[in-house]
Motif scaffolding. Structure first.
Motif, PDB file in Angstrom:
ATOM      1  N   HIS A   1      49.549  79.815 -46.755  1.00 41.92           N
ATOM      2  CA  HIS A   1      49.796  80.008 -45.262  1.00 41.92           C
ATOM      3  C   HIS A   1      49.336  78.733 -44.888  1.00 41.92           C
ATOM      4  O   HIS A   1      48.491  77.985 -45.128  1.00 41.92           O
ATOM      5  CB  HIS A   1      48.970  80.914 -44.573  1.00 41.92           C
ATOM      6  N   VAL A   2      49.983  78.113 -43.727  1.00 47.42           N
ATOM      7  CA  VAL A   2      50.186  76.581 -43.122  1.00 47.42           C
ATOM      8  C   VAL A   2      49.236  76.929 -41.862  1.00 47.42           C
ATOM      9  O   VAL A   2      49.742  77.731 -41.167  1.00 47.42           O
ATOM     10  CB  VAL A   2      51.375  75.991 -42.944  1.00 47.42           C
ATOM     11  N   ARG A   3      48.005  76.139 -41.849  1.00 47.88           N
ATOM     12  CA  ARG A   3      47.493  76.254 -40.570  1.00 47.88           C
ATOM     13  C   ARG A   3      47.934  75.463 -39.478  1.00 47.88           C
ATOM     14  O   ARG A   3      48.528  74.386 -39.505  1.00 47.88           O
ATOM     15  CB  ARG A   3      45.862  75.940 -40.893  1.00 47.88           C
ATOM     16  N   ALA A   4      47.683  76.055 -38.064  1.00 44.98           N
ATOM     17  CA  ALA A   4      47.972  75.359 -36.976  1.00 44.98           C
ATOM     18  C   ALA A   4      47.319  74.041 -36.727  1.00 44.98           C
ATOM     19  O   ALA A   4      45.972  74.350 -37.029  1.00 44.98           O
ATOM     20  CB  ALA A   4      48.220  76.387 -35.697  1.00 44.98           C
ATOM     21  N   PRO A   5      47.704  73.304 -36.118  1.00 52.79           N
ATOM     22  CA  PRO A   5      46.755  71.830 -35.766  1.00 52.79           C
ATOM     23  C   PRO A   5      45.912  72.567 -34.624  1.00 52.79           C
ATOM     24  O   PRO A   5      46.085  73.349 -33.903  1.00 52.79           O
ATOM     25  CB  PRO A   5      47.791  71.040 -35.117  1.00 52.79           C
TER      26      PRO A   5
END
Lengths: 201, 187
Positions: free
Chosen positions: B55-59
């Motif tokens: 999963h890519v984390r939100a900035p």
């Protein structure tokens, strides 16, 4: 689909009556899920960020339409995926290529703990390969695959999120996987990336 | 080559929704058909790759940006809601005037292009003129609308005045094009 969390519902009720702090709590709770969906759909960090912001703004403005019997996560992901599908369709109209390479380091922001440089390189390569495979798909198909694999949604949940039927979702997943598997066969470099990772994990 | 039903079962097995009995049938089929086994292996490999995708984390700043955008948007809506009735009416009238003026212009431009299509000598000239007109109209609209947006939160009455300038500017552009046309004819 799980029962809506009571604290989430409380935040929704408060946000509906104009409490922006309550809405901020909803944003904090679901920002990663929405951003990941947008990033996987659009393949570009800046655009994913903008799409995430837009999805939350739309959610706030249409909060009264949210059915509290449903999962809030499914609802917000539904807004985000529809918005991303619209963006991709507009992108196609503008004759822009979907195969544009990812910006350097785009796939490095992982949710796991800090990886070693070698792991980071492998993860980055795998991330790039996954995005390339996803970009082979039409927006509707891409959304179904993302919800299936990144959110572990069942056919029914995906159908609910994308506002279609279960059989349509089965068919989209079927075709999408066939296409991606064909693409993997055609691109020999995929094996070089996938195999070491699968063996090492 | 595997048949459609077996392909369907392969996929259902990957999703963990294939009944045990049917799964056994599928494995027996795969043991007997090398090509189908290869296809299933590729699907399995893809399934593994996607299942392990991170999963890519939100900035971190994203929530703050969202809340800032939301506040800004709500503020703008509140400003519009508190606009005096006469200013609101002036706005509506200027929007109608802009539409009244731009629609025939666009229709006339399309009509000219369609008709000029029959004459190869004329089409280049018409296209050049039409594009020049559209560019001028769009530039003027963008400039004036940005100005309206800027003034709206500060001084809604000024914004309405700016809005009402739009039809005048559009008319000015048309006059300019008309004069140019007459000048060319005289030459």
């Amino acid at each position: 689909m799980g029962e809506p969390d009571s604290i989430i519902l409380e935040w929704v009720h408060q946000a509906r009556s104009g409490n922006q702090d309550a809405f901020a709590e909803l944003v904090y709770s679901f920002q990663d899920a929405v951003y990941n969906l947008c990033y996987r759909m659009l393949g570009e960090r800046t655009e994913a960020e903008d799409a995430t912001q837009e999805a939350f703004l739309r959610a706030y403005l249409h909060l009264n339409r949210y059915d509290t019997e449903r999962s809030f996560k499914t609802w917000i992901l539904s807004i985000a995926s529809n918005h991303c599908i619209d963006r991709l369709r507009k992108r196609r109209v503008k004759w822009l290529s979907l195969d544009e390479p990812l910006p350097a380091g785009a796939a490095l922001a992982l949710s796991s703990d800090e990886p070693s440089p070698e792991e980071a390189t492998l993860f980055a390569e795998r991330g790039t390969q996954i995005q390339r495979l996803l970009h082979e798909l039409a927006p509707d198909y891409r959304a179904a695959v993302i919800l299936r694999y990144w959110y572990d949604y069942s056919y029914v949940e995906i159908a609910e999120t994308l506002e279609t039927t279960e059989s349509a979702i089965k068919s989209r997943l079927f075709r999408a996987r066939q296409m991606m598997a064909e693409k993997m066969r055609a691109g020999s470099s995929v094996d070089d990336v996938v195999n070491p990772l699968l063996q090492g994990s | 080559m595997p048949n459609m039903m077996m392909r369907q079962r392969m996929q259902e097995n990957l999703d963990g929704v294939l009944e045990e009995e049917l799964a056994e049938e599928l494995y027996a089929y795969l043991n007997a058909d090398e090509e189908a086994a290869e296809e299933y292996s590729r699907l399995e490999q893809l399934d593994n790759l996607l299942s392990r995708a991170p999963h890519v984390r939100a900035p971190q700043r994203i929530a703050v940006t969202i809340m800032a955008r939301l506040s800004h948007q709500l503020q703008r809506e509140a400003d519009v809601d508190h606009m005096p009735e006469e200013v609101r009416q002036a706005f509506l009238m200027s929007i109608s005037l802009v539409m009244l003026e731009t629609m025939p212009m666009m229709i006339a431009a399309s009509y000219l292009v369609l008709n000029a299509g029959r004459d190869p000598k004329l089409i280049g000239r018409v296209l050049e003129r039409t594009i020049a007109l559209q560019v001028m109209v769009i530039d003027a609209l963008v400039f004036l609308l940005k100005e309206v947006e800027y003034q709206l939160s500060r001084d809604p009455e000024k914004a309405a005045v700016t809005m009402s300038l739009i039809p005048i500017v559009l008319e000015g552009i048309l006059d300019y094009m008309h004069d140019q046309n007459n000048g060319n004819r005289l030459q």
